[in-house]
Design a protein around this motif. Structure first.
Motif, PDB file in Angstrom:
ATOM      1  N   GLU A 121     -93.102 -57.812  78.083  1.00  0.00           N
ATOM      2  CA  GLU A 121     -93.781 -57.518  79.337  1.00  0.00           C
ATOM      3  C   GLU A 121     -92.791 -57.767  80.464  1.00  0.00           C
ATOM      4  O   GLU A 121     -91.863 -58.584  80.328  1.00  0.00           O
ATOM      5  CB  GLU A 121     -94.988 -58.439  79.507  1.00  0.00           C
ATOM      6  N   GLN A 122     -92.963 -57.081  81.572  1.00  0.00           N
ATOM      7  CA  GLN A 122     -92.031 -57.211  82.700  1.00  0.00           C
ATOM      8  C   GLN A 122     -91.914 -58.665  83.152  1.00  0.00           C
ATOM      9  O   GLN A 122     -90.824 -59.140  83.473  1.00  0.00           O
ATOM     10  CB  GLN A 122     -92.492 -56.325  83.867  1.00  0.00           C
ATOM     11  N   LYS A 123     -93.021 -59.405  83.138  1.00  0.00           N
ATOM     12  CA  LYS A 123     -92.972 -60.796  83.591  1.00  0.00           C
ATOM     13  C   LYS A 123     -92.108 -61.663  82.675  1.00  0.00           C
ATOM     14  O   LYS A 123     -91.497 -62.632  83.128  1.00  0.00           O
ATOM     15  CB  LYS A 123     -94.373 -61.381  83.731  1.00  0.00           C
ATOM     16  N   GLU A 124     -92.005 -61.303  81.387  1.00  0.00           N
ATOM     17  CA  GLU A 124     -91.148 -62.052  80.471  1.00  0.00           C
ATOM     18  C   GLU A 124     -89.669 -61.802  80.777  1.00  0.00           C
ATOM     19  O   GLU A 124     -88.858 -62.725  80.711  1.00  0.00           O
ATOM     20  CB  GLU A 124     -91.452 -61.681  79.020  1.00  0.00           C
ATOM     21  N   VAL A 125     -89.343 -60.568  81.100  1.00  0.00           N
ATOM     22  CA  VAL A 125     -87.965 -60.226  81.452  1.00  0.00           C
ATOM     23  C   VAL A 125     -87.567 -60.935  82.739  1.00  0.00           C
ATOM     24  O   VAL A 125     -86.488 -61.535  82.830  1.00  0.00           O
ATOM     25  CB  VAL A 125     -87.800 -58.695  81.598  1.00  0.00           C
ATOM     26  N   VAL A 126     -88.451 -60.913  83.723  1.00  0.00           N
ATOM     27  CA  VAL A 126     -88.188 -61.576  85.001  1.00  0.00           C
ATOM     28  C   VAL A 126     -88.048 -63.084  84.791  1.00  0.00           C
ATOM     29  O   VAL A 126     -87.141 -63.715  85.349  1.00  0.00           O
ATOM     30  CB  VAL A 126     -89.296 -61.251  86.025  1.00  0.00           C
ATOM     31  N   ALA A 127     -88.923 -63.666  83.979  1.00  0.00           N
ATOM     32  CA  ALA A 127     -88.866 -65.109  83.722  1.00  0.00           C
ATOM     33  C   ALA A 127     -87.537 -65.501  83.084  1.00  0.00           C
ATOM     34  O   ALA A 127     -86.940 -66.527  83.443  1.00  0.00           O
ATOM     35  CB  ALA A 127     -90.031 -65.538  82.828  1.00  0.00           C
ATOM     36  N   ALA A 128     -87.036 -64.688  82.145  1.00  0.00           N
ATOM     37  CA  ALA A 128     -85.750 -64.980  81.497  1.00  0.00           C
ATOM     38  C   ALA A 128     -84.616 -64.931  82.513  1.00  0.00           C
ATOM     39  O   ALA A 128     -83.741 -65.808  82.534  1.00  0.00           O
ATOM     40  CB  ALA A 128     -85.504 -63.996  80.351  1.00  0.00           C
ATOM     41  N   GLY A 129     -84.625 -63.918  83.368  1.00  0.00           N
ATOM     42  CA  GLY A 129     -83.588 -63.806  84.396  1.00  0.00           C
ATOM     43  C   GLY A 129     -83.630 -64.954  85.387  1.00  0.00           C
ATOM     44  O   GLY A 129     -82.591 -65.544  85.720  1.00  0.00           O
ATOM     45  N   LYS A 130     -84.832 -65.296  85.840  1.00  0.00           N
ATOM     46  CA  LYS A 130     -84.974 -66.411  86.778  1.00  0.00           C
ATOM     47  C   LYS A 130     -84.522 -67.712  86.130  1.00  0.00           C
ATOM     48  O   LYS A 130     -83.875 -68.540  86.768  1.00  0.00           O
ATOM     49  CB  LYS A 130     -86.429 -66.554  87.230  1.00  0.00           C
ATOM     50  N   PHE A 131     -84.888 -67.880  84.867  1.00  0.00           N
ATOM     51  CA  PHE A 131     -84.527 -69.115  84.192  1.00  0.00           C
ATOM     52  C   PHE A 131     -83.021 -69.301  84.160  1.00  0.00           C
ATOM     53  O   PHE A 131     -82.505 -70.377  84.441  1.00  0.00           O
ATOM     54  CB  PHE A 131     -85.090 -69.178  82.768  1.00  0.00           C
ATOM     55  N   MET A 132     -82.278 -68.265  83.799  1.00  0.00           N
ATOM     56  CA  MET A 132     -80.831 -68.410  83.694  1.00  0.00           C
ATOM     57  C   MET A 132     -80.170 -68.595  85.056  1.00  0.00           C
ATOM     58  O   MET A 132     -79.048 -69.072  85.135  1.00  0.00           O
ATOM     59  CB  MET A 132     -80.209 -67.225  82.952  1.00  0.00           C
ATOM     60  N   SER A 133     -80.872 -68.271  86.125  1.00  0.00           N
ATOM     61  CA  SER A 133     -80.288 -68.493  87.445  1.00  0.00           C
ATOM     62  C   SER A 133     -80.421 -69.946  87.889  1.00  0.00           C
ATOM     63  O   SER A 133     -79.717 -70.376  88.803  1.00  0.00           O
ATOM     64  CB  SER A 133     -80.924 -67.554  88.479  1.00  0.00           C
ATOM     65  N   HIS A 134     -81.303 -70.716  87.240  1.00  0.00           N
ATOM     66  CA  HIS A 134     -81.456 -72.115  87.642  1.00  0.00           C
ATOM     67  C   HIS A 134     -81.412 -73.120  86.490  1.00  0.00           C
ATOM     68  O   HIS A 134     -81.080 -74.273  86.697  1.00  0.00           O
ATOM     69  CB  HIS A 134     -82.754 -72.298  88.435  1.00  0.00           C
ATOM     70  N   GLY A 135     -81.718 -72.712  85.274  1.00  0.00           N
ATOM     71  CA  GLY A 135     -81.797 -73.638  84.139  1.00  0.00           C
ATOM     72  C   GLY A 135     -80.525 -74.422  83.864  1.00  0.00           C
ATOM     73  O   GLY A 135     -80.552 -75.658  83.807  1.00  0.00           O
ATOM     74  N   PRO A 136     -79.384 -73.742  83.699  1.00  0.00           N
ATOM     75  CA  PRO A 136     -78.147 -74.476  83.420  1.00  0.00           C
ATOM     76  C   PRO A 136     -77.750 -75.437  84.552  1.00  0.00           C
ATOM     77  O   PRO A 136     -77.303 -76.553  84.297  1.00  0.00           O
ATOM     78  CB  PRO A 136     -77.101 -73.373  83.241  1.00  0.00           C
ATOM     79  N   ASP A 137     -77.946 -75.019  85.804  1.00  0.00           N
ATOM     80  CA  ASP A 137     -77.605 -75.893  86.924  1.00  0.00           C
ATOM     81  C   ASP A 137     -78.494 -77.136  86.958  1.00  0.00           C
ATOM     82  O   ASP A 137     -78.026 -78.239  87.244  1.00  0.00           O
ATOM     83  CB  ASP A 137     -77.722 -75.141  88.253  1.00  0.00           C
ATOM     84  N   MET A 138     -79.776 -76.957  86.655  1.00  0.00           N
ATOM     85  CA  MET A 138     -80.688 -78.104  86.608  1.00  0.00           C
ATOM     86  C   MET A 138     -80.227 -79.100  85.552  1.00  0.00           C
ATOM     87  O   MET A 138     -80.197 -80.311  85.789  1.00  0.00           O
ATOM     88  CB  MET A 138     -82.121 -77.642  86.308  1.00  0.00           C
ATOM     89  N   CYS A 139     -79.868 -78.589  84.388  1.00  0.00           N
ATOM     90  CA  CYS A 139     -79.417 -79.465  83.307  1.00  0.00           C
ATOM     91  C   CYS A 139     -78.116 -80.170  83.681  1.00  0.00           C
ATOM     92  O   CYS A 139     -77.957 -81.362  83.415  1.00  0.00           O
ATOM     93  CB  CYS A 139     -79.254 -78.674  82.012  1.00  0.00           C
ATOM     94  N   ALA A 140     -77.192 -79.439  84.270  1.00  0.00           N
ATOM     95  CA  ALA A 140     -75.921 -80.045  84.667  1.00  0.00           C
ATOM     96  C   ALA A 140     -76.173 -81.195  85.642  1.00  0.00           C
ATOM     97  O   ALA A 140     -75.594 -82.283  85.486  1.00  0.00           O
ATOM     98  CB  ALA A 140     -75.004 -78.997  85.287  1.00  0.00           C
ATOM     99  N   ARG A 141     -77.031 -80.984  86.623  1.00  0.00           N
ATOM    100  CA  ARG A 141     -77.342 -82.039  87.590  1.00  0.00           C
ATOM    101  C   ARG A 141     -78.000 -83.233  86.904  1.00  0.00           C
ATOM    102  O   ARG A 141     -77.665 -84.381  87.177  1.00  0.00           O
ATOM    103  CB  ARG A 141     -78.232 -81.504  88.704  1.00  0.00           C
ATOM    104  N   GLU A 142     -78.948 -82.950  86.002  1.00  0.00           N
ATOM    105  CA  GLU A 142     -79.629 -84.030  85.281  1.00  0.00           C
ATOM    106  C   GLU A 142     -78.654 -84.853  84.454  1.00  0.00           C
ATOM    107  O   GLU A 142     -78.835 -86.059  84.289  1.00  0.00           O
ATOM    108  CB  GLU A 142     -80.710 -83.461  84.359  1.00  0.00           C
ATOM    109  N   LEU A 143     -77.635 -84.207  83.922  1.00  0.00           N
ATOM    110  CA  LEU A 143     -76.653 -84.882  83.076  1.00  0.00           C
ATOM    111  C   LEU A 143     -75.464 -85.438  83.865  1.00  0.00           C
ATOM    112  O   LEU A 143     -74.531 -85.987  83.284  1.00  0.00           O
ATOM    113  CB  LEU A 143     -76.156 -83.920  81.989  1.00  0.00           C
ATOM    114  N   GLY A 144     -75.489 -85.253  85.173  1.00  0.00           N
ATOM    115  CA  GLY A 144     -74.408 -85.753  86.010  1.00  0.00           C
ATOM    116  C   GLY A 144     -73.139 -84.937  85.947  1.00  0.00           C
ATOM    117  O   GLY A 144     -72.056 -85.438  86.259  1.00  0.00           O
TER     118      GLY A 144
END
Length: 113
Positions: free
Chosen positions: A85-108
């Motif tokens: 579904e379009q919302k799944e594609v959008v969710a995947a794109g949005k996630f990769m725009s913030h997910g790795p950065d969030m983890c990096a910050r959490e891990l210092g």
């Protein structure tokens, strides 16, 4: 009695097929981490964290789409995009725009740029 055995075998075959299909819908964390490590300059810890977060935020199909995208598997990405579904594609794109950065910050660690 033979009819009952035959019906039991059919039932077992159907249940086995359902269980096997369910395995395909599970999150492939190992595949995600490998693709993440190959696709950028992120540490294993950040990739593992990102995989866990993605499995909480995305559907199994959206997660699979993300792994295919990271691996640059164009044919698989296109095939999955047609099924999602379009919302799944959008969710995947949005996630990769913030997910790795969030983890990096959490891990210092410094976010990848």
């Amino acid at each position: 009695m033979k009819t009952n055995n035959f019906l039991l075998l059919i039932l077992l075959a159907v249940l086995s097929a359902d269980l096997h299909a369910g395995v395909r819908l599970e999150y492939d964390h190992k595949g995600f981490v490998e693709a993440c490590l190959e696709s950028g300059n992120l540490s294993r810890a950040v990739c593992e964290c990102t995989s866990r977060k993605a499995s909480r935020e995305l559907t199994p199909a959206g997660f699979e789409f993300l792994v295919a995208t990271l691996r640059k598997e164009k044919d698989k990405t296109l095939e999955l995009r047609r099924k999602l579904e379009q919302k799944e594609v959008v969710a995947a794109g949005k996630f990769m725009s913030h997910g790795p950065d969030m983890c990096a910050r959490e891990l210092g660690e410094k976010p990848a740029r």
